[in-house]
Write a protein that holds these residues in place. Sequence first.
Motif, PDB file in Angstrom:
ATOM      1  N   ASP A  90     146.722 125.927  -2.029  1.00 61.51           N
ATOM      2  CA  ASP A  90     146.923 126.577  -0.703  1.00 61.51           C
ATOM      3  C   ASP A  90     146.035 125.813  -0.092  1.00 61.51           C
ATOM      4  O   ASP A  90     145.953 125.681   1.479  1.00 61.51           O
ATOM      5  N   ALA A  91     144.802 125.381  -0.978  1.00 62.61           N
ATOM      6  CA  ALA A  91     143.470 124.654  -0.394  1.00 62.61           C
ATOM      7  C   ALA A  91     144.314 123.375   0.787  1.00 62.61           C
ATOM      8  O   ALA A  91     143.801 122.899   1.376  1.00 62.61           O
ATOM      9  N   HIS A  92     145.816 122.571   0.193  1.00 60.98           N
ATOM     10  CA  HIS A  92     146.689 121.593   0.647  1.00 60.98           C
ATOM     11  C   HIS A  92     147.106 121.382   1.462  1.00 60.98           C
ATOM     12  O   HIS A  92     147.807 120.803   2.243  1.00 60.98           O
ATOM     13  N   LYS A  93     148.042 122.976   1.487  1.00 60.73           N
ATOM     14  CA  LYS A  93     149.805 123.109   2.126  1.00 60.73           C
ATOM     15  C   LYS A  93     149.030 122.732   4.197  1.00 60.73           C
ATOM     16  O   LYS A  93     150.147 122.537   4.539  1.00 60.73           O
ATOM     17  N   ASN A  94     148.110 122.657   4.023  1.00 62.72           N
ATOM     18  CA  ASN A  94     148.312 122.837   5.755  1.00 62.72           C
ATOM     19  C   ASN A  94     148.274 121.111   6.513  1.00 62.72           C
ATOM     20  O   ASN A  94     147.797 121.114   7.966  1.00 62.72           O
ATOM     21  N   GLU A  95     148.006 120.456   5.244  1.00 56.47           N
ATOM     22  CA  GLU A  95     146.654 119.159   5.882  1.00 56.47           C
ATOM     23  C   GLU A  95     148.540 118.370   6.047  1.00 56.47           C
ATOM     24  O   GLU A  95     149.336 118.372   4.791  1.00 56.47           O
ATOM     25  N   ARG A  96     148.178 117.552   6.562  1.00 59.19           N
ATOM     26  CA  ARG A  96     149.858 116.679   7.023  1.00 59.19           C
ATOM     27  C   ARG A  96     149.576 115.127   5.107  1.00 59.19           C
ATOM     28  O   ARG A  96     147.962 115.350   5.221  1.00 59.19           O
ATOM     29  N   GLY A  97     150.237 114.996   4.583  1.00 58.26           N
ATOM     30  CA  GLY A  97     150.633 114.352   3.703  1.00 58.26           C
ATOM     31  C   GLY A  97     150.136 115.143   2.157  1.00 58.26           C
ATOM     32  O   GLY A  97     149.352 114.627   1.559  1.00 58.26           O
ATOM     33  N   ALA A  98     149.707 116.190   2.497  1.00 58.24           N
ATOM     34  CA  ALA A  98     150.128 117.582   1.484  1.00 58.24           C
ATOM     35  C   ALA A  98     150.260 117.019   0.096  1.00 58.24           C
ATOM     36  O   ALA A  98     149.138 117.218  -1.129  1.00 58.24           O
ATOM     37  N   MET A  99     151.544 116.559   0.019  1.00 60.09           N
ATOM     38  CA  MET A  99     152.156 116.743  -1.296  1.00 60.09           C
ATOM     39  C   MET A  99     151.556 115.764  -2.084  1.00 60.09           C
ATOM     40  O   MET A  99     151.957 116.586  -3.645  1.00 60.09           O
ATOM     41  N   MET A 100     151.446 115.057  -2.307  1.00 59.43           N
ATOM     42  CA  MET A 100     150.486 113.886  -2.759  1.00 59.43           C
ATOM     43  C   MET A 100     149.259 114.285  -3.381  1.00 59.43           C
ATOM     44  O   MET A 100     149.586 114.416  -4.957  1.00 59.43           O
ATOM     45  N   PRO A 101     148.303 114.727  -2.828  1.00 58.12           N
ATOM     46  CA  PRO A 101     146.999 115.887  -3.651  1.00 58.12           C
ATOM     47  C   PRO A 101     147.473 116.710  -4.196  1.00 58.12           C
ATOM     48  O   PRO A 101     147.058 116.568  -5.843  1.00 58.12           O
ATOM     49  N   ILE A 102     148.622 117.749  -3.726  1.00 54.78           N
ATOM     50  CA  ILE A 102     149.245 118.662  -4.751  1.00 54.78           C
ATOM     51  C   ILE A 102     149.440 118.539  -5.734  1.00 54.78           C
ATOM     52  O   ILE A 102     149.497 119.035  -7.055  1.00 54.78           O
ATOM     53  N   LEU A 103     150.926 117.551  -5.617  1.00 54.64           N
ATOM     54  CA  LEU A 103     151.011 117.007  -7.171  1.00 54.64           C
ATOM     55  C   LEU A 103     150.516 116.043  -8.337  1.00 54.64           C
ATOM     56  O   LEU A 103     149.867 116.517  -9.272  1.00 54.64           O
ATOM     57  N   GLN A 104     149.582 115.435  -8.045  1.00 55.77           N
ATOM     58  CA  GLN A 104     148.639 115.134  -8.520  1.00 55.77           C
ATOM     59  C   GLN A 104     147.900 116.018  -9.261  1.00 55.77           C
ATOM     60  O   GLN A 104     147.086 116.208 -10.325  1.00 55.77           O
ATOM     61  N   GLN A 105     146.350 116.888  -8.200  1.00 55.60           N
ATOM     62  CA  GLN A 105     146.577 117.868  -8.884  1.00 55.60           C
ATOM     63  C   GLN A 105     146.699 118.383  -9.553  1.00 55.60           C
ATOM     64  O   GLN A 105     146.602 119.267 -10.884  1.00 55.60           O
ATOM     65  N   ALA A 106     148.193 118.690  -9.702  1.00 61.26           N
ATOM     66  CA  ALA A 106     149.581 120.153 -10.408  1.00 61.26           C
ATOM     67  C   ALA A 106     149.347 119.150 -12.215  1.00 61.26           C
ATOM     68  O   ALA A 106     150.055 119.685 -12.680  1.00 61.26           O
ATOM     69  N   GLN A 107     149.644 117.991 -11.427  1.00 59.59           N
ATOM     70  CA  GLN A 107     150.067 116.644 -12.286  1.00 59.59           C
ATOM     71  C   GLN A 107     148.585 117.225 -13.634  1.00 59.59           C
ATOM     72  O   GLN A 107     148.506 117.168 -14.893  1.00 59.59           O
TER      73      GLN A 107
END
Length: 164
Positions: free
Chosen positions: A25-42
Motif C-alpha cells: 500500500d505504501a509503494h504501489k502507486n510509485e514509479r518503480g515500486a516493485m523493487m522496494p516492495i520485493l526488498q521489503q517483502a524479503q
Amino acid sequence: MKKQLTQVEFRGTKEQEAKLLEIIDAHKNERGAMMPILQQAQEVYGYLPVEVMQIIAKHTGKPVEEIFGIATFYSQFALNPKGEVAVAVCLGTACYVKGSGDIYEKFGEELGLVGGGTTPDGKWSLEATRCIGACGLAPVLTVNGNVYGRLTTKDVPNIIAEYK
C-alpha cells in the motif's frame, strides 16, 4: 544415494501478511515500486516464496510472471529460505573454470542437497551464485558471509565440520 531438492512448505503468519500489505500500500502507486516492495517483502519473510509474489501480484495488479522475472533476475532476491548455515558457491566464469562446479556438487552430496536448496531441518542451505567479486581467490564460496578461497573439493568436509 542422492536426495532430490524438496519444496519447502510456506509458513507465513497473519502478522507477516499484514506487514506485506502495508508495504504494498505504501509503494504501489510509485514509479518503480516493485523493487522496494520485493526488498521489503524479503525482509519480512526472509525470502520470496511464490505465495508472497502472488499476494504482491494481486494487490499491485501486476502479473505474477513479471514479479517472478524481477525476483529471479536480481541476485539479491532469494526464492528459497536460507539455512542457519548458508553456503553460497560462486559459479562465475573465473571460479567455474577453476572448479567451483565440482565444489558445488561436493557440497550437495555431503549435505544431501543435490541441486541446492535447504535441508528439511533448516540447518543448511546451498545456492549457486554469480560473481562475488573475489576472482583473485577463485574458486570461492561464502558461508554466512565468510569468504573461503582457492578451494578444492577436498576442502569441503573441513568447511562443513567448522559449522557442525
